[in-house]
Design a protein around this motif. Structure first.
Motif, PDB file in Angstrom:
ATOM      1  N   ASP A   2      51.897  47.953  32.711  1.00 41.52           N
ATOM      2  CA  ASP A   2      52.461  48.498  34.001  1.00 41.52           C
ATOM      3  C   ASP A   2      51.291  49.691  34.814  1.00 41.52           C
ATOM      4  N   ALA A   3      50.218  49.269  33.924  1.00 40.85           N
ATOM      5  CA  ALA A   3      49.104  50.296  34.541  1.00 40.85           C
ATOM      6  C   ALA A   3      48.596  49.915  36.121  1.00 40.85           C
ATOM      7  N   ASP A   4      48.338  51.213  36.925  1.00 37.66           N
ATOM      8  CA  ASP A   4      47.993  50.638  38.196  1.00 37.66           C
ATOM      9  C   ASP A   4      46.353  50.543  38.297  1.00 37.66           C
ATOM     10  N   PRO A   5      46.676  48.981  39.029  1.00 35.20           N
ATOM     11  CA  PRO A   5      45.612  48.368  38.707  1.00 35.20           C
ATOM     12  C   PRO A   5      44.202  49.487  39.981  1.00 35.20           C
ATOM     13  N   ALA A   6      44.784  50.382  41.067  1.00 33.98           N
ATOM     14  CA  ALA A   6      43.823  50.703  41.747  1.00 33.98           C
ATOM     15  C   ALA A   6      43.027  52.381  40.853  1.00 33.98           C
ATOM     16  N   VAL A   7      43.658  51.811  39.911  1.00 31.31           N
ATOM     17  CA  VAL A   7      42.914  52.864  38.672  1.00 31.31           C
ATOM     18  C   VAL A   7      42.609  52.877  37.751  1.00 31.31           C
ATOM     19  N   LEU A   8      43.491  51.464  37.222  1.00 32.29           N
ATOM     20  CA  LEU A   8      42.545  51.025  35.409  1.00 32.29           C
ATOM     21  C   LEU A   8      41.042  50.278  35.951  1.00 32.29           C
ATOM     22  N   VAL A   9      41.307  49.462  37.260  1.00 31.84           N
ATOM     23  CA  VAL A   9      39.788  48.573  37.620  1.00 31.84           C
ATOM     24  C   VAL A   9      38.928  49.456  37.544  1.00 31.84           C
ATOM     25  N   PRO A  10      38.665  50.259  38.138  1.00 29.94           N
ATOM     26  CA  PRO A  10      37.790  51.376  38.442  1.00 29.94           C
ATOM     27  C   PRO A  10      37.112  51.661  37.192  1.00 29.94           C
ATOM     28  N   ALA A  11      38.373  52.344  36.088  1.00 29.41           N
ATOM     29  CA  ALA A  11      38.326  52.802  34.795  1.00 29.41           C
ATOM     30  C   ALA A  11      36.634  51.634  34.072  1.00 29.41           C
ATOM     31  N   GLY A  17      29.990  49.780  32.582  1.00 28.23           N
ATOM     32  CA  GLY A  17      28.532  50.378  33.422  1.00 28.23           C
ATOM     33  C   GLY A  17      28.057  48.796  34.527  1.00 28.23           C
ATOM     34  N   ILE A  18      29.371  48.543  34.919  1.00 29.50           N
ATOM     35  CA  ILE A  18      29.257  48.176  36.193  1.00 29.50           C
ATOM     36  C   ILE A  18      29.730  48.894  37.804  1.00 29.50           C
ATOM     37  N   SER A  19      28.836  47.697  38.417  1.00 28.61           N
ATOM     38  CA  SER A  19      29.306  49.320  39.993  1.00 28.61           C
ATOM     39  C   SER A  19      28.555  48.150  40.744  1.00 28.61           C
ATOM     40  N   PRO A  20      30.392  47.303  41.497  1.00 26.62           N
ATOM     41  CA  PRO A  20      29.766  46.397  42.138  1.00 26.62           C
ATOM     42  C   PRO A  20      30.225  47.044  43.855  1.00 26.62           C
ATOM     43  N   SER A  21      30.251  46.686  44.453  1.00 27.85           N
ATOM     44  CA  SER A  21      30.533  47.340  45.945  1.00 27.85           C
ATOM     45  C   SER A  21      31.742  47.750  46.313  1.00 27.85           C
ATOM     46  N   GLU A  22      32.053  48.381  47.251  1.00 28.57           N
ATOM     47  CA  GLU A  22      33.411  48.722  47.378  1.00 28.57           C
ATOM     48  C   GLU A  22      34.400  47.797  47.970  1.00 28.57           C
ATOM     49  N   GLU A  23      33.905  46.802  48.726  1.00 28.01           N
ATOM     50  CA  GLU A  23      34.460  45.334  48.703  1.00 28.01           C
ATOM     51  C   GLU A  23      35.005  44.585  47.637  1.00 28.01           C
ATOM     52  N   GLU A  24      33.915  44.587  47.025  1.00 30.14           N
ATOM     53  CA  GLU A  24      34.259  43.867  45.771  1.00 30.14           C
ATOM     54  C   GLU A  24      34.677  44.569  45.041  1.00 30.14           C
ATOM     55  N   VAL A  25      35.073  45.916  44.562  1.00 26.57           N
ATOM     56  CA  VAL A  25      36.489  46.536  44.012  1.00 26.57           C
ATOM     57  C   VAL A  25      37.580  46.112  44.575  1.00 26.57           C
ATOM     58  N   ALA A  26      37.738  46.575  45.823  1.00 19.08           N
ATOM     59  CA  ALA A  26      38.750  45.473  46.256  1.00 19.08           C
ATOM     60  C   ALA A  26      39.979  44.635  46.195  1.00 19.08           C
ATOM     61  N   ALA A  27      38.648  43.888  46.048  1.00 20.32           N
ATOM     62  CA  ALA A  27      38.736  42.359  45.441  1.00 20.32           C
ATOM     63  C   ALA A  27      39.325  41.910  44.491  1.00 20.32           C
ATOM     64  N   MET A  28      38.640  42.546  43.409  1.00 18.87           N
ATOM     65  CA  MET A  28      38.989  42.979  41.607  1.00 18.87           C
ATOM     66  C   MET A  28      40.840  43.746  42.006  1.00 18.87           C
ATOM     67  N   ILE A  29      40.855  45.231  42.664  1.00 16.68           N
ATOM     68  CA  ILE A  29      42.049  45.462  42.535  1.00 16.68           C
ATOM     69  C   ILE A  29      43.390  44.616  43.461  1.00 16.68           C
ATOM     70  N   ALA A  30      43.151  43.945  44.029  1.00 13.09           N
ATOM     71  CA  ALA A  30      44.282  43.051  44.720  1.00 13.09           C
ATOM     72  C   ALA A  30      44.604  41.588  44.152  1.00 13.09           C
TER      73      ALA A  30
END
Length: 61
Positions: A2-11, A17-30
């Motif tokens: 039930d967690a919001d992926p937009a909050v959970l994935v970056p957390a 300790g991983i810092s992917p690009s914003e595009e990669e994070v957006a793909a992971m969230i989707a």
């Protein structure tokens, strides 16, 4: 899950300790809801819940 992926994935990425690009994070969230559902199906068969997968890599010296 039930967690919001937009909050959970970056957390999770910060915790790892991983810092992917914003595009990669957006793909992971989707992709997260589909991936989370796929992981849940692994536990859908009660008889297989505690079994070890057939393909397990064991490094031996």
């Amino acid at each position: 899950m039930d967690a919001d992926p937009a909050v959970l994935v970056p957390a999770l990425l910060r915790a790892a300790g991983i810092s992917p690009s914003e595009e990669e994070v957006a793909a992971m969230i989707a992709d997260f809801p589909g991936r989370a559902a796929a992981i849940e199906t692994l536990y859908a068969i009660p008889e297989a819940r505690y079994e070890e997968p057939d393909l397990v890599f064991r490094a031996t010296l």
